[in-house]
Design an enzyme around this catalytic site. Sequence first.
Site, PDB file in Angstrom:
ATOM      1  N   SER A  63       1.377  -0.844   0.772  1.00 51.38           N
ATOM      2  CA  SER A  63       0.060  -0.253   0.528  1.00 51.38           C
ATOM      3  C   SER A  63      -0.891  -1.357   0.100  1.00 51.38           C
ATOM      4  CB  SER A  63       0.155   0.804  -0.570  1.00 51.38           C
ATOM      5  OG  SER A  63       0.315   0.152  -1.811  1.00 51.38           O
ATOM      6  N   LYS A  64      -2.122  -0.983  -0.152  1.00 51.75           N
ATOM      7  CA  LYS A  64      -3.155  -1.969  -0.499  1.00 51.75           C
ATOM      8  C   LYS A  64      -2.759  -2.841  -1.686  1.00 51.75           C
ATOM      9  CE  LYS A  64      -7.336  -0.736   1.648  1.00 51.75           C
ATOM     10  NZ  LYS A  64      -7.380   0.698   1.969  1.00 51.75           N
ATOM     11  N   ARG A  65      -1.929  -2.294  -2.583  1.00 49.75           N
ATOM     12  CA  ARG A  65      -1.503  -3.063  -3.753  1.00 49.75           C
ATOM     13  C   ARG A  65      -0.778  -4.352  -3.347  1.00 49.75           C
ATOM     14  NH1 ARG A  65       2.591  -0.874  -6.260  1.00 49.75           N
ATOM     15  NH2 ARG A  65       2.843   0.723  -4.671  1.00 49.75           N
ATOM     16  N   HIS A  66      -0.134  -4.321  -2.185  1.00 47.70           N
ATOM     17  CA  HIS A  66       0.678  -5.474  -1.772  1.00 47.70           C
ATOM     18  C   HIS A  66      -0.103  -6.503  -0.954  1.00 47.70           C
ATOM     19  CE1 HIS A  66       3.506  -2.003  -2.125  1.00 47.70           C
ATOM     20  NE2 HIS A  66       4.028  -2.865  -2.956  1.00 47.70           N
TER      21      HIS A  66
END
Length: 466
Positions: free
Chosen positions: A238-241
């Site tokens: 996801s965007k966190r990564h």
Amino acid sequence: MSTVRTRFAPSPTGYLHVGGARTALFNWLYARHTGGTFILRIEDTDQARSTEQSVQAIFDALKWLDIDWDEGPFYQSDRLNLYNDYIDRLVAQGHAYYCTCTPDEIEAMRERARATGAKPRYDGTCREKGLPLSEGAVVRFKSPVMGTTVIEDVVKGHIVFANDELDDFVLRRSDGMPTYNFAAVVDDVSMEITTIIRGDDHIMNTPKQILLYQALGRPLPVFAHVPMVLGNDRTRMSKRHGATSVTAYRDMGLLPEAFINFLARLGWSYGDQEFFTRQELIEKFSLDRVGKSAGIFDAVKLNALNADHIQAARPADLVRHLKPFLESESWDTQDEAYIKGVIATLQTRSKTLKEMAMQARFYFETDVAYDEQAAKKFLKPNVLEPLKHLKEQLAALTTFDEKAIEQVFVQLMETFQIKLGKIAQPVRVALTGTSVSPGIFEIITVLGQARVVARLEKALGYIARH
Ligand code: GLU
């Protein structure tokens, strides 16, 4: 010519993300490896969520990655007549039926099922009624109530589903649009797809699709369900990564060759090898080397691969990739031979194209701004004479190549009895504005006689004024 036919079938409901790009790549590589055919199909039957912009974003990303297709793009929204023909056939043969249960009734069925602890499902109210087509009716598949459906998956192995787990799923909605499972099978059958490579988030759809193949009397394709891409904490990417959109990596200065190398290694391996050219991937890609465990998205590895690919590339091949970054600084990019020369001096020093563009600043700026400290330290009166001499000698050269330039420096050192170290830094500041750059002879050669002479002239003026 091989008979392998693969397809990439994105739903245009957003940008192309990393997992989708990997699916596209695996299908493309497999087709190219086998000399088969790769087809692009846009699954746009979800009218509320599909956008023209997303279709464009998918094209842009595939274009950047140089993933080309042999047939298509086909749009499912253009193929409604075909789906309707198949519906008529399935209804006529008793494999499908019209259902007029209202959404409220269906919700009530689900509620009743939940109350008994069973899986919420359609209870078959209309299954044996033989209802005719009517306004707002949906079409359901008459799923077998007994037996099993088996997936022989190239990656996952042998998977058995009990048919009583499946209810009579919808093939065509009340608004006349086909469902994903139905449209995908009609297309895969009519496009004669032999090999379906996709994310394993579709594994629950596969028994339904197999039942449809059987109802249509068609042989099954090969299925290869590839494990999802996970972030480095092993949760779904996801965007966190990191950025999930493929074109964001383009904009960060990654090379498409590096990105496809990285994508290929997300789920596929070839011994310990990490670095692959596009050609090598085509030669080596096979489905039996796709792993069972999830691919982990490792941004550090991606950046390292990018540096390796930039270093390994031919400067001429990097020109078109570097150009947009130069253009975003409004620098003149007409002279491709010049850009090629610039790249040759920077490609071992840059991890991304963006970084390379930043390091190339002095090559393109018409007026070099001096770093204050560097100028103070190196542009001093004691180098005035040697610099003047250097300027004159360089201006007089008829062949402006690295060998001739080096010769000028040798003579200069002799005449003034100075070491290269003493003169190289002042020259570097004069030419680049800073005290860090590629080798001095290299940059002089690339900048060319006119720029070098003008910049030395400017430095002489600076020294005289300070
Ligand atoms: N449109 C589906 C998706 O984007 C395609 C799945 C498939 O390959 O069958 O997930």
